[in-house]
Design an enzyme around this catalytic site. Structure first.
Site, short mmCIF file in Angstrom:
data_model
loop_
_atom_site.label_atom_id
_atom_site.label_comp_id
_atom_site.label_asym_id
_atom_site.label_seq_id
_atom_site.Cartn_x
_atom_site.Cartn_y
_atom_site.Cartn_z
N VAL A 168 96.68 90.32 -1.71
CA VAL A 168 97.09 90.37 -3.12
C VAL A 168 95.83 90.52 -3.96
O VAL A 168 94.85 89.80 -3.76
CB VAL A 168 97.87 89.09 -3.52
CG1 VAL A 168 98.26 89.14 -4.99
CG2 VAL A 168 99.12 88.95 -2.64
N ASP B 26 92.02 87.62 5.19
CA ASP B 26 91.24 87.06 6.30
C ASP B 26 91.69 87.74 7.59
O ASP B 26 92.28 87.12 8.47
CB ASP B 26 91.47 85.55 6.39
CG ASP B 26 91.04 84.85 5.12
OD1 ASP B 26 89.84 84.83 4.83
OD2 ASP B 26 91.92 84.36 4.39
N HIS C 199 98.35 83.03 -1.93
CA HIS C 199 99.07 81.99 -1.18
C HIS C 199 100.56 82.02 -1.53
O HIS C 199 101.40 81.86 -0.66
CB HIS C 199 98.53 80.60 -1.54
CG HIS C 199 97.10 80.36 -1.18
ND1 HIS C 199 96.10 80.24 -2.11
CD2 HIS C 199 96.51 80.20 0.03
CE1 HIS C 199 94.95 80.02 -1.50
NE2 HIS C 199 95.16 80.00 -0.21
O1 PAF Z 1 92.79 80.59 5.53
C1 PAF Z 1 92.68 79.37 5.28
O2 PAF Z 1 92.95 78.91 4.17
C2 PAF Z 1 92.19 78.43 6.36
O3 PAF Z 1 91.24 79.05 7.18
C3 PAF Z 1 93.33 77.82 7.21
C4 PAF Z 1 94.07 78.90 7.99
C5 PAF Z 1 94.29 77.08 6.31
C6 PAF Z 1 92.75 76.83 8.22
O4 PAF Z 1 92.06 75.79 7.60
#
Ligand code: PAF
Length: 286
Positions: free
Chosen positions: A176, A150, A37
């Site tokens: 990562v 994802d 993140h």
């Molecule tokens: O990838 C994620 O963390 C979630 O699927 C998202 C894009 C924040 C939607 O809830």
């Protein structure tokens, strides 16, 4: 650091920033932040004048039997992590304000959301597309950042943005990994030490398959078989070799592809992938 919990205030904040000529980079998250993140947030802060993140564990992307209640919620720590990489505002709506009791509108993206995770989690992409639309309506960003971890989610969101003429650029950032290759995920914290060791077979088999592709292998079944062989320590959910844009299965690797896996361990379902472009420099996209 500004923390905003409703869409109207968030939108007003963004509009004022944009009126002042500032571009906004947005990173939607469900919290339980990790280095993956943070890499998105750093990119948002570098590529825009202001970086905004959201923290919202979205109930509509979990099936009743899944881990919504158990999903780690580490809000204070997450906010501190956001601040440490230059995020200036966090949008943290409540479930009640996002989904009123009579909530009845959903976004469904056809085609790309079928198969892979869409096959094993049929509710998932409808929930993701719906919440991301709502988040984009609150955080009026120039660019939004998502991780290739994802990859199908990225494909679904890119398609949704294209089809619905949404005014935001989607930036897909590389996976990562931990030093031993494990793709970072909020769900890794569920794993016991023994499960974590077994989970390494996902990235190891993907890397081995990537080497085969780089060595000239083009038959999809051969590549997938090799990956399945390498994943004996876990219960395979799927091994898929698909067109990187449409998510449709391919028989031969003749254009950019996504080689993606999902596996069930006792305490978590994990996903991982690599991309490969037969025409690209050295073949690999990541
Ligand atoms: O990838 C994620 O963390 C979630 O699927 C998202 C894009 C924040 C939607 O809830």
């Amino acid at each position: 650091m500004k923390i905003i919990d409703n869409a109207a205030e968030m939108r007003a904040w963004c509009r004022e920033a944009r009126r002042a000529g500032k571009s906004i980079g947005f990173v939607p998250t469900m919290g339980a932040l990790h280095e993956g993140h943070l890499s998105l947030m750093r990119a948002a802060a570098q590529g825009n004048e202001l970086a905004v993140a959201s923290i919202f564990v979205n109930p509509t992307q979990f099936a009743p039997h899944e881990d919504f209640n158990q999903y780690p919620r580490t809000f204070d720590q997450d906010v501190a992590m956001c601040a440490s990489v230059g995020v200036v505002a966090v949008y943290a709506p409540t479930a009640r304000t996002m989904y009123t009791e009579d909530y009845s509108t959903f976004v469904t993206v056809g085609g790309v959301s079928e198969g892979l995770c869409g096959g094993s989690r049929p509710h998932f992409f409808r929930g993701v597309a719906t919440v991301v639309t709502k988040l984009f309506n609150a955080v009026e960003a120039d660019r939004a950042y998502f991780g290739q971890k994802d990859a199908q989610q990225c494909a679904v969101i890119k398609r949704m943005v294209r089809d619905l003429d949404m005014a935001v650029e989607i930036v897909e950032m590389p996976i990562v990994r931990e030093p031993d290759g494990l793709a970072m995920s909020s769900r890794n914290r569920y794993l016991s030490a023994e499960e974590r060791t077994r989970a390494l077979c996902l990235s190891q088999s993907l890397f081995a398959a990537q080497e085969r592709l780089q060595g000239g292998e083009r038959d999809a079944e051969t590549v997938k078989d090799a990956v399945r062989q390498g994943m004996q320590g876990v219960k395979i959910d799927y091994v898929a070799l698909v067109d990187a844009e449409t998510m449709r299965p391919v028989e031969r690797v003749e254009r950019p592809v996504l080689l993606a896996v999902a596996a069930l361990l006792e305490s978590a379902r994990l996903i991982d992938n690599v991309k490969f472009d037969p025409a690209g420099n050295g073949g690999s996209l990541t």
